[in-house]
Each structure stands twice: as C-alpha cells, then as structure tokens.
Design a protein around this motif. Structure first.
Motif, PDB file in Angstrom:
ATOM      1  N   VAL A 324       0.837  -1.208   0.000  1.00  0.00           N
ATOM      2  CA  VAL A 324       0.000   0.000   0.000  1.00  0.00           C
ATOM      3  C   VAL A 324       0.870   1.255   0.000  1.00  0.00           C
ATOM      4  O   VAL A 324       0.574   2.235  -0.713  1.00  0.00           O
ATOM      5  N   ALA A 325       1.957   1.249   0.767  1.00  0.00           N
ATOM      6  CA  ALA A 325       2.854   2.410   0.819  1.00  0.00           C
ATOM      7  C   ALA A 325       3.463   2.703  -0.549  1.00  0.00           C
ATOM      8  O   ALA A 325       3.517   3.860  -0.979  1.00  0.00           O
ATOM      9  N   ALA A 327       2.231   1.916  -3.463  1.00  0.00           N
ATOM     10  CA  ALA A 327       1.175   2.404  -4.351  1.00  0.00           C
ATOM     11  C   ALA A 327       0.951   3.904  -4.160  1.00  0.00           C
ATOM     12  O   ALA A 327       0.833   4.669  -5.136  1.00  0.00           O
ATOM     13  N   LEU A 328       0.907   4.340  -2.910  1.00  0.00           N
ATOM     14  CA  LEU A 328       0.683   5.762  -2.626  1.00  0.00           C
ATOM     15  C   LEU A 328       1.864   6.616  -3.101  1.00  0.00           C
ATOM     16  O   LEU A 328       1.669   7.712  -3.650  1.00  0.00           O
ATOM     17  N   TRP A 331       1.837   6.828  -6.931  1.00  0.00           N
ATOM     18  CA  TRP A 331       0.720   7.659  -7.382  1.00  0.00           C
ATOM     19  C   TRP A 331       1.052   9.146  -7.215  1.00  0.00           C
ATOM     20  O   TRP A 331       0.768   9.964  -8.094  1.00  0.00           O
ATOM     21  N   ALA A 332       1.664   9.487  -6.088  1.00  0.00           N
ATOM     22  CA  ALA A 332       1.916  10.898  -5.784  1.00  0.00           C
ATOM     23  C   ALA A 332       3.165  11.447  -6.463  1.00  0.00           C
ATOM     24  O   ALA A 332       3.204  12.633  -6.816  1.00  0.00           O
ATOM     25  N   ALA A 363      -0.066  -2.638  -4.419  1.00  0.00           N
ATOM     26  CA  ALA A 363      -1.114  -2.960  -3.442  1.00  0.00           C
ATOM     27  C   ALA A 363      -1.843  -4.243  -3.814  1.00  0.00           C
ATOM     28  O   ALA A 363      -2.141  -5.081  -2.956  1.00  0.00           O
TER      29      ALA A 363
END
Length: 443
Positions: A324-325, A327-328, A331-332, A363
């Motif tokens: 998840v980390a 993916a974020l 994305w950013a 993720a």
C-alpha cells in the motif's frame, strides 16, 4: 536461523534482502536511463524486447533459486548439515550444466524467440545485440541463482545482500561505460550484465565457501549422498513443477510486452519505463516473501505448524503494508521519475497517462508475491504450478477481451493478473495448513 519469530526478527532477516533487491530494479532503472537519454525510442524499446526474451529463457530455470531456497530451508530446519551442503553442490552442478546448454543452443533459441515476438526490423536489430551478449553470461547467471537460493534458505540474508550488491554495482558501472563511453548501445547493456554475472559467480563461491569450508565439502560428501536417488528424485519433482509455474508467469509478461509492441515503439517504450516502477515494488516486497520462504521451510523441516502460521501472519503484515505504501508513493510522485528515465516527449506523455495502473500494482500484487513465498518455502510445487497456469490463462483471456480498449486494456489485464494469482494460490492455502498440522500430529 533459530531465533524466536517476532516482528523484529522478521524485519532483521528481511531488510538485507530488501536492500539487495533494490539494486536489481536499480540496474533496470539505470539501463533505461542510459538508453533513454540517447533519445532513441527504438533503442529503448529494443532493450525492453531483449530483456523480455532473456527473462523468458533464463528465468525458465528460476527453480534453481526458488527450489533451492525451500529445500535448503527444510534441511536446515531438520538440522541435516550434510544435506544442506549437498544442496549447494547439486544446485551449482545443475546451474552450470544448464547454462552451458543454453549457450550452445542459442543459435536456435534466439531466432525462435524473435519469431514469436512482434517487434519489427528496427526493434529486432537493437534487441539482438543485447540478447546475444547476455547469453555469454548464461552459465554464471544460472549458477548464481542456485547460490542465492541456498543462502536465502539458510537465512543468510546479509551474505546474499553482499552478492547482490556486488553483481548489480558492477553491472551498472559496466553498462554506463559500454554505452556512454564506447557507444555500444543495447549490446553494451547486455555485455555489461554478462560480465557482472561472472563476477558474481566468483564472489558467490567465495561467500559459500565461508559456510562450507571451501573445497573440503567435497571430501565430506560421498557420491552416494550427493546424488542419492531419493534426493535427486525430489529435486527434479519439485523443480519441474516450479519450472512450469515460472514458464507460465514468464509467458504472461511476454504476452504483456508483445501487446505493447503491437501498439508501436512509443507504447512499448512507455511500458518499459512504467515496468521499472512495478519492478522496484516487486523486488523490495520480495524481501518479505523470501523471508517467508526461509521461515516456512525451516518451520516445516522442524515440524512446527505453529511457527509456520506465525511466519505467514508476520510476513503478511509487513508485505501488505509495504504494498500500500508503494502504491501511494508511485501515485503521488511518479511523474518526476518518468521524466528522469526518458527525454522522449511522446514516451513521457504516454507513460504519465498510464501511471495510475502501474501505481496500483504493488497494493494488488502484494498478496500474490507473499503467497508465492509461502508455497515456495513449503516446496508445494504442484500448487504453484496449477495456480500459475490458471492465472495465466485468465490473464490471456482478459487481455483478448479488452483489446478494443487499446493500451488501457493492456494495463487493466495486467493489474487483474495479480488478483488472479492471489486467488488461485489462496485456494490452496487451507490445504497446506491442514497438511502441516496433520504431519505434526502424526506419531
């Protein structure tokens, strides 16, 4: 590794793998940047095509890493020191032998691979030099697979880190030298990698010698032990299933590359840039998957169902959180990295538009990567094989169904493929847990 299973001990084992694995996609990033900053989209796409071909051929024998890890871990868990040493020698003999066979057969394998992939004259010309150079390192590459698997099975992750860093730093340095200084293009990237693989084999043998006493291991193992019928039968049975599993997954990624090639040089080059994001996440999260392989293999070797369940839970917590980390973060902050990797405006624009697909992969892919580690450590080759075949078939069907959507369909099918892999392997997990619990209960 006999320490108590805690989050601290899991992370202590995982971080060297994670650090070492970050240098693997770093090589891909440097290769992409070295070629990408020439501004030649055909050369960049040619490296992508050539890398796909090499991965398809070389990683067909990835069982030398995966099978070695699970079986070595189980021998270590059972406190069978002689079998641990025998596993190393079997793996080295198999790796060098298969590598020499690949080198001899390249005259047939290379034309066949290019015939199967939709590249075109310009892409093929760039890719052929890369592929031919990589075959020079085939024996070393496969032997290093075996050494890495053996070290990971023992939980010697810091030693594996040293080996990985040496190989990848040599690779990066030679690739920059051959491409920017000598102007060798895609062929220079392949030659640099081949030289790095031979360097890694020498270093790997020295590292392994620290744990076996060097050549003295040959005197401790009789031929009957080294090539015992039951041991060899199990080796080939497990590795055959893992080989089929690996081929199925390689075909999946080859299909993905070919789908990009069908849509032109710009799309293929953009996909190559974005796959560096996926590679970074996959290789780093493999730190927890590899730790699961070792811990679960040792738990099964010692007959502890409780240790296996705890290893699954703790490595799962880390793996999912890291997915998840990543993916974020992608994305950013993905767009500046795209610009860093290529100066071609069209490739940049295409990659930026497709970035959300690449960003979500960590993720969604984390459960699939972790389950791979669980079943590799348990040496459940049949489950790995069947799940990979099912997932690949579902992926191909999805890609064909989504072809009217163009490149968006290509990436959506890839994202869904990770979900298919997790579901297919997850279906076998209850049976694995029951089998280990029953083995513990047996008198």
């Amino acid at each position: 590794m006999t320490d108590v299973l805690t989050r601290r001990s899991i992370f202590a084992q995982a971080w060297p793998i994670m650090l070492g694995q970050t240098t693997v996609p770093l090589v891909g990033l440097v290769d992409t940047a070295v070629i990408g900053h020439t501004g030649d989209a055909a050369a960049l796409a040619g490296v992508a095509l050539g890398t796909t071909i090499i991965n398809l051929i070389f990683w067909t024998f990835g069982f030398l890493r995966m099978g070695m890890t699970g079986m070595t871990a189980q021998a270590e868990g059972a406190a069978d020191a002689a079998e641990v040493e025998a596993m190393l020698l079997r793996g080295l003999a198999l790796g060098v032998g298969l590598g020499l066979a690949l080198f001899a057969l390249q005259i047939a394998l290379i034309p066949l691979a290019f015939a199967l992939l939709a590249g075109g004259a310009r892409l093929d010309a760039a890719a052929q030099g890369y592929v031919a150079a990589r075959f020079l390192g085939a024996p070393a590459s496969l032997a290093v697979f075996a050494i890495n698997g053996w070290l990971l099975g023992l939980g010697r992750t810091r030693a594996a880190l040293v080996l990985q860093i040496v190989m990848n730093l040599v690779n990066i340095g030679l690739n920059v030298l051959f491409v920017w200084h000598y102007g060798m293009g895609a062929r220079g990237v392949g030659l640099g990698t081949a030289c790095a693989e031979w360097t890694a084999l020498v270093v790997g043998l020295l590292i392994a010698g620290r744990y076996t006493g060097g050549l003295a291991v040959l005197g401790r193992l009789r031929d009957q032990r080294l090539f015992a019928r039951d041991a060899m039968r199990r080796l080939f049975a497990v590795n055959a299933d893992i080989m089929i599993r690996t081929i199925a997954l390689l075909l999946m990624f080859t299909w993905f590359t070919n789908a990009g090639a069908r849509l032109g040089e710009t799309t293929l080059a953009a996909n190559q840039v974005l796959m560096q994001f996926v590679s970074v996440a996959a290789f780093v999260l493999d730190g927890f998957a590899f730790t699961a392989e070792s811990r679960i293999g040792q738990a099964i070797g010692s007959g502890s169902a409780e240790a296996m369940r705890r290893a699954i839970r703790l490595t799962g917590e880390f793996c999912l959180a890291a997915g998840v980390a990543f993916a974020l973060i992608f994305w950013a902050a993905g767009r500046p990295f795209i610009d860093l990797l290529t100066t071609n405006y069209e490739v940049r624009a295409t990659a930026a538009a497709l970035l959300p697909f690449a960003a979500i992969v960590p993720a969604i892919g984390a459960p699939a990567w972790l389950l791979d580690g669980i079943f590799i450590g348990a040496t459940r080759g049949r489950a790995l094989r069947n799940a990979a075949i099912l997932a690949t078939a579902a992926y191909v069907a999805t890609d064909l169904l989504l072809r009217p959507a163009g490149v968006w369909g290509v990436w959506l099918a890839l994202v869904l493929s990770y979900l298919y892999r997790a579901v297919a392997l997850g279906a076998f997990l209850p049976g694995l847990l029951r089998s280990v619990a029953l083995a513990k209960a047996a008198p």
